[in-house]
Design an enzyme around this catalytic site. Structure first.
Site, PDB file in Angstrom:
ATOM      1  CE  LYS A 113      -4.510   0.659   0.253  1.00  0.00           C
ATOM      2  NZ  LYS A 113      -5.494  -0.398  -0.097  1.00  0.00           N
TER       3      LYS A 113
HETATM    4  N1  GLU Z   1      -7.133  -0.126  -3.218  1.00  0.00           N
HETATM    5  C1  GLU Z   1      -7.895  -1.308  -3.510  1.00  0.00           C
HETATM    6  C2  GLU Z   1      -7.953  -2.215  -2.288  1.00  0.00           C
HETATM    7  O1  GLU Z   1      -7.836  -1.773  -1.176  1.00  0.00           O
HETATM    8  C3  GLU Z   1      -7.434  -2.007  -4.775  1.00  0.00           C
HETATM    9  C4  GLU Z   1      -6.008  -2.472  -4.783  1.00  0.00           C
HETATM   10  C5  GLU Z   1      -5.561  -2.976  -6.154  1.00  0.00           C
HETATM   11  O2  GLU Z   1      -6.384  -3.078  -7.050  1.00  0.00           O
HETATM   12  O3  GLU Z   1      -4.369  -3.274  -6.276  1.00  0.00           O
HETATM   13  O4  GLU Z   1      -8.216  -3.385  -2.394  1.00  0.00           O
END
Ligand code: GLU
Length: 423
Positions: A113
């Site tokens: 993240k």
């Molecule tokens: N931000 C989204 C999540 O928390 C998507 C992450 C992604 O598609 O890599 O799952």
């Protein structure tokens, strides 16, 4: 801007929640100590302070993070968040949840993240573009289509991904669509990616209603958050014939006991840049939304919303977590005790990363699918993960959150043990 979502910092912070959930699942799994300790740690943590030129010529410093939690199953995957609530601990928690989410739905990915401490609403498009490009160039040593693939999250969108893709491509000298997912369709994005998380939340809800014997009754849904997840969940629920009785954004929400006309709410939201004063509805606060009389509550805003302060007053029979980490551990205990059925974040909101995976596969193969194929495969994978979770919950006599984490942690642990510790 008025910020009326709960802020986790005063309660249990997201990383404390993530670790407590992990410890609980590991204990139930009876995992060996070495494996358990290894998987508890983020692999890499990156902090960067960087300058951005504002439109008036001033230079302002910003702080950004990227955490790679675990890369046992493959390249790390996870969104980038722009928010003033971003902290290193928040990013650590979200990266850890990505590891479990990807493993639970069987994607060949680890978890990551990123985040920048910024309120994107206070910046112009040109300022946001400069901020995104500079943050991306600082991230270059950490990201690639085979090591770490970012995506949108709170405060970022397809345009942000386009700037990341362009900055990366300019640096290496050729176009690399697979460097990010959640891109605009015309530069290698996938059909259905924008709707995927919200749609997946409703797919999960329908599966839960069916299995809990609630499929044939009127279902009233309340949704906290009207960003990408909340608004798409509201629309798909409405299209499926459910009564969405309440929705909210960061400022506040609206309620109509007979169900809201969601397409009209969307128009109103766009025209007024907010939900309040929607004709024929009653204005409510975010706190009131969480406690409203409904059957299904979908927290789709941010972490730390359902806490020990309000969990005992939640009236919903079912909670489907569109957001990551909306429920603290104390709240979890209260809700489980009260018999509220919770479909956890790593399962309920996995539609986003599932279609991100499809996008990455399509980019690598340079072969693009139609939207029916995207939705068909999305549902297939989500139902399979639901099934694995429900089975684990039944076999180990535990709640769905612990079960989902157990399935995921077991998969990562097995892969780790097959690979062995290095050196
Ligand atoms: N931000 C989204 C999540 O928390 C998507 C992450 C992604 O598609 O890599 O799952």
């Amino acid at each position: 801007m008025v910020v009326s979502y709960n802020h986790t910092h005063e309660i249990e912070n997201a990383y404390q929640t993530a670790l407590a959930q992990y410890d609980r699942a590991v204990h139930k799994l009876e995992l060996d100590e070495n494996t358990a300790e290894y998987m508890r740690w983020p692999r890499r943590e990156f902090t960067v302070n960087f300058p951005v030129r504002r439109d008036d010529g001033r230079i302002e410093m910003f702080t950004g993070y990227r955490v790679h939690h675990n890369t046992i199953l493959g390249p790390s995957k996870g969104g980038i968040r722009y928010s003033t609530a971003v902290t290193l601990d928040e990013v650590r928690a979200l990266a850890m949840w990505m590891t479990w989410k990807c493993a639970l739905v069987n994607l060949p990915y680890g978890g990551a993240k990123g985040g920048v401490i910024v309120d994107p609403k206070t910046m112009s498009q040109t300022e946001l573009e400069r901020l995104t490009r500079r943050y991306t160039s600082e991230l270059i040593p950490l990201i690639s289509p085979h090591s770490d693939i970012p995506a949108p999250d709170m405060g970022t969108n397809a345009q942000t991904m386009a700037w990341i893709m362009d900055t990366y491509s300019m640096t290496v000298g050729y176009s690399v669509p697979a460097i990010v997912t959640g891109k605009p369709i015309n530069i290698g994005g996938s059909l259905g990616r924008n709707e995927a998380t919200g749609r997946g939340v409703i797919v999960c809800m329908m599966e839960a209603l069916k299995r809990q014997g609630m499929a044939n009754q009127r279902i009233r849904i309340a949704i906290q958050g009207f960003g990408n997840v909340g608004s798409n969940a509201a629309l798909y629920a409405y299209e499926q014939g459910f009564d969405v009785v309440a929705v909210s954004d960061v400022v506040g929400g609206i309620y109509n006991e007979n169900g809201l006309d969601i397409p009209a709410v969307e128009e109103h939201y766009k025209a007024n840049k907010g939900l309040t004063n929607f004709p024929g509805s009653q204005n409510i606060t975010n706190e009131e939304l969480l406690l409203i009389d409904c059957d299904v509550l979908i927290p789709a805003a941010m972490e730390g919303q359902i806490t020990e302060r309000n969990a005992s007053q939640v009236k919903a029979k079912m909670i489907i977590e569109g957001a990551n980490g909306p429920t603290t551990t104390e709240a979890d205990d209260i809700l489980n005790e009260r018999g509220v059925f919770i479909v956890p974040d790593v399962l309920a909101n996995s539609g986003g990363v599932i279609v991100s995976y499809f996008e990455w596969v399509q980019d690598i193969q340079s072969f693009f699918w139609d939207v029916e194929e995207v939705y068909r495969q999305l549902e297939r994978i989500m139902i399979k993960a639901y099934d694995a979770t429900a089975q684990m919950a039944e076999n180990k006599n535990t709640d769905m959150r612990t079960a989902a984490q157990m399935v995921a942690i077991r998969r990562v642990a097995d892969a780790l043990n097959t690979r062995g510790f290095y050196p």
